[in-house]
Design a protein around this motif. Structure first.
Motif, PDB file in Angstrom:
ATOM      1  N   ARG A 163       0.835  -1.220   0.000  1.00  0.00           N
ATOM      2  CA  ARG A 163       0.000   0.000   0.000  1.00  0.00           C
ATOM      3  C   ARG A 163       0.861   1.257   0.000  1.00  0.00           C
ATOM      4  O   ARG A 163       0.550   2.238  -0.675  1.00  0.00           O
ATOM      5  CB  ARG A 163      -0.932   0.016   1.221  1.00  0.00           C
ATOM      6  CG  ARG A 163      -2.173  -0.805   1.075  1.00  0.00           C
ATOM      7  CD  ARG A 163      -3.197  -0.528   2.183  1.00  0.00           C
ATOM      8  NE  ARG A 163      -2.663  -0.531   3.527  1.00  0.00           N
ATOM      9  CZ  ARG A 163      -2.501  -1.598   4.300  1.00  0.00           C
ATOM     10  NH1 ARG A 163      -2.825  -2.791   3.825  1.00  0.00           N
ATOM     11  NH2 ARG A 163      -2.032  -1.497   5.523  1.00  0.00           N
ATOM     12  N   GLN A 164       1.950   1.237   0.744  1.00  0.00           N
ATOM     13  CA  GLN A 164       2.795   2.430   0.836  1.00  0.00           C
ATOM     14  C   GLN A 164       3.592   2.663  -0.448  1.00  0.00           C
ATOM     15  O   GLN A 164       3.871   3.807  -0.806  1.00  0.00           O
ATOM     16  CB  GLN A 164       3.699   2.362   2.061  1.00  0.00           C
ATOM     17  CG  GLN A 164       2.939   2.231   3.383  1.00  0.00           C
ATOM     18  CD  GLN A 164       1.714   3.134   3.488  1.00  0.00           C
ATOM     19  OE1 GLN A 164       1.706   4.270   3.046  1.00  0.00           O
ATOM     20  NE2 GLN A 164       0.656   2.609   4.100  1.00  0.00           N
ATOM     21  N   ILE A 165       3.958   1.597  -1.144  1.00  0.00           N
ATOM     22  CA  ILE A 165       4.593   1.756  -2.462  1.00  0.00           C
ATOM     23  C   ILE A 165       3.616   2.467  -3.399  1.00  0.00           C
ATOM     24  O   ILE A 165       3.992   3.402  -4.108  1.00  0.00           O
ATOM     25  CB  ILE A 165       5.036   0.397  -3.037  1.00  0.00           C
ATOM     26  CG1 ILE A 165       6.241  -0.144  -2.255  1.00  0.00           C
ATOM     27  CG2 ILE A 165       5.360   0.517  -4.537  1.00  0.00           C
ATOM     28  CD1 ILE A 165       6.587  -1.589  -2.578  1.00  0.00           C
ATOM     29  N   GLU A 166       2.372   2.040  -3.394  1.00  0.00           N
ATOM     30  CA  GLU A 166       1.361   2.674  -4.252  1.00  0.00           C
ATOM     31  C   GLU A 166       1.164   4.135  -3.853  1.00  0.00           C
ATOM     32  O   GLU A 166       1.028   5.007  -4.713  1.00  0.00           O
ATOM     33  CB  GLU A 166       0.044   1.895  -4.204  1.00  0.00           C
ATOM     34  CG  GLU A 166       0.127   0.544  -4.882  1.00  0.00           C
ATOM     35  CD  GLU A 166       0.693   0.627  -6.293  1.00  0.00           C
ATOM     36  OE1 GLU A 166       0.232   1.475  -7.091  1.00  0.00           O
ATOM     37  OE2 GLU A 166       1.606  -0.160  -6.608  1.00  0.00           O
ATOM     38  N   ARG A 167       1.169   4.433  -2.558  1.00  0.00           N
ATOM     39  CA  ARG A 167       1.048   5.814  -2.095  1.00  0.00           C
ATOM     40  C   ARG A 167       2.218   6.643  -2.617  1.00  0.00           C
ATOM     41  O   ARG A 167       2.036   7.744  -3.141  1.00  0.00           O
ATOM     42  CB  ARG A 167       1.012   5.864  -0.567  1.00  0.00           C
ATOM     43  CG  ARG A 167       0.919   7.282  -0.002  1.00  0.00           C
ATOM     44  CD  ARG A 167       1.021   7.325   1.521  1.00  0.00           C
ATOM     45  NE  ARG A 167       0.166   6.378   2.197  1.00  0.00           N
ATOM     46  CZ  ARG A 167      -1.141   6.546   2.432  1.00  0.00           C
ATOM     47  NH1 ARG A 167      -1.737   7.658   2.033  1.00  0.00           N
ATOM     48  NH2 ARG A 167      -1.843   5.632   3.063  1.00  0.00           N
ATOM     49  N   ALA A 168       3.436   6.118  -2.472  1.00  0.00           N
ATOM     50  CA  ALA A 168       4.632   6.840  -2.918  1.00  0.00           C
ATOM     51  C   ALA A 168       4.585   7.091  -4.431  1.00  0.00           C
ATOM     52  O   ALA A 168       4.935   8.181  -4.895  1.00  0.00           O
ATOM     53  CB  ALA A 168       5.888   6.066  -2.538  1.00  0.00           C
ATOM     54  N   LYS A 169       4.142   6.117  -5.189  1.00  0.00           N
ATOM     55  CA  LYS A 169       4.020   6.289  -6.647  1.00  0.00           C
ATOM     56  C   LYS A 169       3.015   7.388  -6.972  1.00  0.00           C
ATOM     57  O   LYS A 169       3.269   8.237  -7.836  1.00  0.00           O
ATOM     58  CB  LYS A 169       3.603   4.975  -7.308  1.00  0.00           C
ATOM     59  CG  LYS A 169       4.723   3.960  -7.369  1.00  0.00           C
ATOM     60  CD  LYS A 169       4.263   2.662  -8.031  1.00  0.00           C
ATOM     61  CE  LYS A 169       5.394   1.674  -8.128  1.00  0.00           C
ATOM     62  NZ  LYS A 169       4.970   0.394  -8.742  1.00  0.00           N
ATOM     63  N   ARG A 170       1.861   7.401  -6.285  1.00  0.00           N
ATOM     64  CA  ARG A 170       0.853   8.451  -6.520  1.00  0.00           C
ATOM     65  C   ARG A 170       1.399   9.830  -6.183  1.00  0.00           C
ATOM     66  O   ARG A 170       0.980  10.837  -6.771  1.00  0.00           O
ATOM     67  CB  ARG A 170      -0.411   8.173  -5.705  1.00  0.00           C
ATOM     68  CG  ARG A 170      -1.274   7.070  -6.252  1.00  0.00           C
ATOM     69  CD  ARG A 170      -2.662   7.031  -5.604  1.00  0.00           C
ATOM     70  NE  ARG A 170      -2.658   7.065  -4.159  1.00  0.00           N
ATOM     71  CZ  ARG A 170      -2.564   5.993  -3.358  1.00  0.00           C
ATOM     72  NH1 ARG A 170      -2.456   4.792  -3.882  1.00  0.00           N
ATOM     73  NH2 ARG A 170      -2.597   6.135  -2.042  1.00  0.00           N
ATOM     74  N   LEU A 171       2.355   9.895  -5.251  1.00  0.00           N
ATOM     75  CA  LEU A 171       2.966  11.175  -4.877  1.00  0.00           C
ATOM     76  C   LEU A 171       4.122  11.557  -5.801  1.00  0.00           C
ATOM     77  O   LEU A 171       4.780  12.571  -5.577  1.00  0.00           O
ATOM     78  CB  LEU A 171       3.455  11.104  -3.424  1.00  0.00           C
ATOM     79  CG  LEU A 171       2.347  11.032  -2.381  1.00  0.00           C
ATOM     80  CD1 LEU A 171       2.921  10.685  -1.006  1.00  0.00           C
ATOM     81  CD2 LEU A 171       1.576  12.341  -2.335  1.00  0.00           C
ATOM     82  N   GLY A 172       4.387  10.748  -6.822  1.00  0.00           N
ATOM     83  CA  GLY A 172       5.429  11.065  -7.790  1.00  0.00           C
ATOM     84  C   GLY A 172       6.827  10.689  -7.339  1.00  0.00           C
ATOM     85  O   GLY A 172       7.810  11.226  -7.857  1.00  0.00           O
ATOM     86  N   CYS A 173       6.925   9.767  -6.411  1.00  0.00           N
ATOM     87  CA  CYS A 173       8.233   9.351  -5.898  1.00  0.00           C
ATOM     88  C   CYS A 173       8.688   8.043  -6.536  1.00  0.00           C
ATOM     89  O   CYS A 173       7.871   7.269  -7.025  1.00  0.00           O
ATOM     90  CB  CYS A 173       8.173   9.198  -4.383  1.00  0.00           C
ATOM     91  SG  CYS A 173       7.844  10.776  -3.553  1.00  0.00           S
ATOM     92  N   GLY A 174       9.989   7.817  -6.501  1.00  0.00           N
ATOM     93  CA  GLY A 174      10.565   6.607  -7.078  1.00  0.00           C
ATOM     94  C   GLY A 174      11.227   5.710  -6.058  1.00  0.00           C
ATOM     95  O   GLY A 174      11.735   4.644  -6.398  1.00  0.00           O
TER      96      GLY A 174
END
Length: 142
Positions: free
Chosen positions: A53-64
Motif C-alpha cells: 500500500r505504501q509503495i502505491e502511495r509513494a508512486k501516486r505522490l510522484g516518488c521513485g
C-alpha cells in the motif's frame, strides 16, 4: 548504507529490530519516507500488505523510492507487543529516522509522519517531533 539495492532492509544483528526498509523503482524520482509505528515482518526479500500500500502511495505522490522507518523499531506484527516490550526502541533507530527523513527532504520528496496515537507511548511522539523540528513533515491524519 547505500540505496544502491532496489529492495532492502537494515536490522539489528539478532533481527529483533528493523531500522529501515526500502523499495526503489525509479532512482530519478524523489524519495518518500514514511515514519510509521512499528515494523512488521517485511524484510529485504519479503513484503507485506502495508508495504505494498505504501509503495502505491509513494508512486501516486510522484516518488521513485519508498523508505520506511518506525517510531519504535522492535519487530512486532501487533502493536500491543511493542507496547509491552521493555525496550521497544534503540538509539540506532533514531539515527535511521533522521537520515531517512533528511533523504526525502534533500531529494525534494516527502516525509510523512504516520505513527498514530500509540506513538505517545513513552512520549515517543514528542521526542520524534523535537528531533525533526524544522523539517517539514506531512501526516496521513491528525
Amino acid at each position: 548504507m547505500t540505496l544502491a539495492e532496489m529492495s532492502g532492509a537494515t536490522f539489528s544483528e539478532d533481527r529483533a529490530y528493523r531500522r529501515l526498509l526500502w523499495r526503489i523503482w525509479d532512482k530519478a524520482l524523489p524519495i518518500c519516507t514514511l515514519a510509521m509505528l512499528n515494523p512488521s515482518t517485511a524484510s529485504e526479500k519479503k513484503g507485506d500488505a502495508t508495504v505494498t500500500r505504501q509503495i502505491e502511495r509513494a508512486k501516486r505522490l510522484g516518488c521513485g523510492t519508498l523508505l520506511v522507518v518506525n517510531a519504535f523499531d522492535i519487530v512486532a506484527t501487533d502493536p500491543t507487543v511493542m507496547l509491552k516490550h521493555p525496550k521497544p526502541n534503540t538509539i540506532e533507530n533514531d539515527e535511521a529516522i533522521f537520515d531517512a527523513v533528511t533523504k526525502a527532504v534533500d531529494s525534494e520528496g516527502i516525509a510523512i509522519a504516520a505513527w498514530g496515537p500509540k506513538a505517545a507511548h513513552r512520549r515517543r511522539d514528542i521526542f520524534l517531533l523535537d528531533m525533526l523540528c524544522g523539517i517539514q513533515l506531512h501526516a496521513l491524519r491528525i
